[in-house]
Design a protein around this motif. Structure first.
Motif, PDB file in Angstrom:
ATOM      1  N   LYS A 295       0.810  -1.225   0.000  1.00 11.13           N
ATOM      2  CA  LYS A 295       0.000   0.000   0.000  1.00 11.13           C
ATOM      3  C   LYS A 295       0.843   1.276   0.000  1.00 11.13           C
ATOM      4  CE  LYS A 295      -0.601  -0.092   5.045  1.00 11.13           C
ATOM      5  NZ  LYS A 295      -1.611  -0.138   6.141  1.00 11.13           N
ATOM      6  N   TYR A 296       2.146   1.136   0.283  1.00 12.89           N
ATOM      7  CA  TYR A 296       3.009   2.315   0.284  1.00 12.89           C
ATOM      8  C   TYR A 296       3.791   2.483  -1.019  1.00 12.89           C
ATOM      9  CZ  TYR A 296       2.104   1.905   5.280  1.00 12.89           C
ATOM     10  OH  TYR A 296       1.498   1.796   6.504  1.00 12.89           O
ATOM     11  N   THR A 297       3.617   1.576  -1.946  1.00  9.63           N
ATOM     12  CA  THR A 297       4.393   1.600  -3.181  1.00  9.63           C
ATOM     13  C   THR A 297       3.778   2.574  -4.188  1.00  9.63           C
ATOM     14  OG1 THR A 297       5.051  -0.695  -2.851  1.00  9.63           O
ATOM     15  CG2 THR A 297       5.337   0.208  -5.050  1.00  9.63           C
TER      16      THR A 297
END
Length: 308
Positions: free
Chosen positions: A171-173
């Motif tokens: 989800k942080y990519t």
């Protein structure tokens, strides 16, 4: 080696750091050769009386260490490599002073290069390059040797033949996969020689200067690939591995290679506004150069028989 003093483990060394010296040699034909070295020296000894008894009788003054650098540079009548000068200094301190059991000498060479004027090498003109040649040697009084050389600040860049895809996504990519990007780095590398004694070193003049230039060429050639077609880089990690493997495969007196290669980003520029979707559209042509933050990649590779 640690000593026990009043219930404590105690280790000590002393020396002189950042001794700057330049040396010029003149050939019979009139050509000048020059080097500029930044020398740091640490002396190890069994002496503890200066620390616990206020007795300086076993101390080699750091001012003496500094002066020795200049005196030994003066004694070098023939041009020599930075590695040879480091070994010469270390051998002097371990043989001249009975108190000294080991000497560690680190030198960084500033990259002065002879200039060309009208296609001809100038006899006494120099310009400052970029990357720096480094060495660190440890010599014990028995002649046992540990020796590394290296390079700092080798800036390399290619505008294509580089990609990065298939990495972990969560989800942080935010980074997209790509098979087309600019690859830039500033290589810091050290390599360890397999010579274990000052008595079995190569006797060829400037051997280690030639070896340094050859290692640098292998690193660069592997990074870039052939002049026309280049070579594809799937990641900085992959390129780093190929560079280290090439050095170990080429030079059998090198037992370990360490490479540090930050991924210096050139970010694609796409500009848009509320009124206009696209002001500037990126087509592998306009980038924002930035070195903060940058990716950090480093690794060491050694032969199985190498002493780590």
């Amino acid at each position: 080696m640690a000593k026990k003093i009043e219930g404590f483990n105690f280790e000590q060394r002393h020396g002189k750091a950042r001794v700057r010296v330049a040396r010029v040699w003149r050939s019979k034909e009139g050509r000048h050769f020059m080097v500029e070295w930044n020398v740091s020296i640490s002396l190890l000894s069994d002496s503890i009386i200066a620390y616990v008894d206020d007795d300086n009788s076993d101390i080699v003054a750091t001012d003496t260490i500094k002066n020795t650098v200049y005196a030994k540079a003066k004694e070098c009548k023939e041009q020599l490599s930075v590695e040879e000068f480091a070994i010469l200094l270390a051998k002097h301190f371990t043989s001249f002073y009975r108190q000294v059991t080991s000497a560690i000498v680190r030198i960084v060479e500033k990259p002065w290069e002879c200039v060309s004027v009208d296609g001809q090498l100038h006899e006494h003109g120099f310009k400052l390059g970029s990357e720096r040649h480094t060495t660190e040697v440890t010599v014990q009084e028995s002649g046992t040797l540990q020796m590394t050389s290296g390079i700092e600040g080798l800036a390399l860049l290619k505008t294509t033949k580089s990609g990065f895809e298939g990495f972990i996504r969560d989800k942080y990519t935010a980074l997209p996969d790509t098979q087309e990007r600019m690859l830039a780095t500033e290589v810091t590398s050290t390599w360890r020689y397999s010579y274990e004694s000052v008595f079995n070193l190569p006797q060829k003049p400037l051997y280690f200067t030639e070896r340094y230039l050859a290692v640098k060429k292998v690193l660069m050639d592997t990074f870039f690939g052939p002049p026309k077609e280049g070579v594809y880089s799937a990641s900085v990690q992959s390129t780093l591995y190929q560079m280290a493997k090439a050095v170990l495969g080429r030079f059998h007196d090198i037992s370990l290679v360490h490479l540090k290669m930050p991924n210096i980003h050139f970010l694609p520029v796409n500009l848009s506004s509320k009124d206009k979707d696209i002001i500037v559209k990126f087509e592998d042509d306009v980038y924002l150069p930035t070195d903060e933050p940058h990716g950090s990649i480093e690794a060491s590779f050694s032969r199985f028989w190498s002493k780590m």
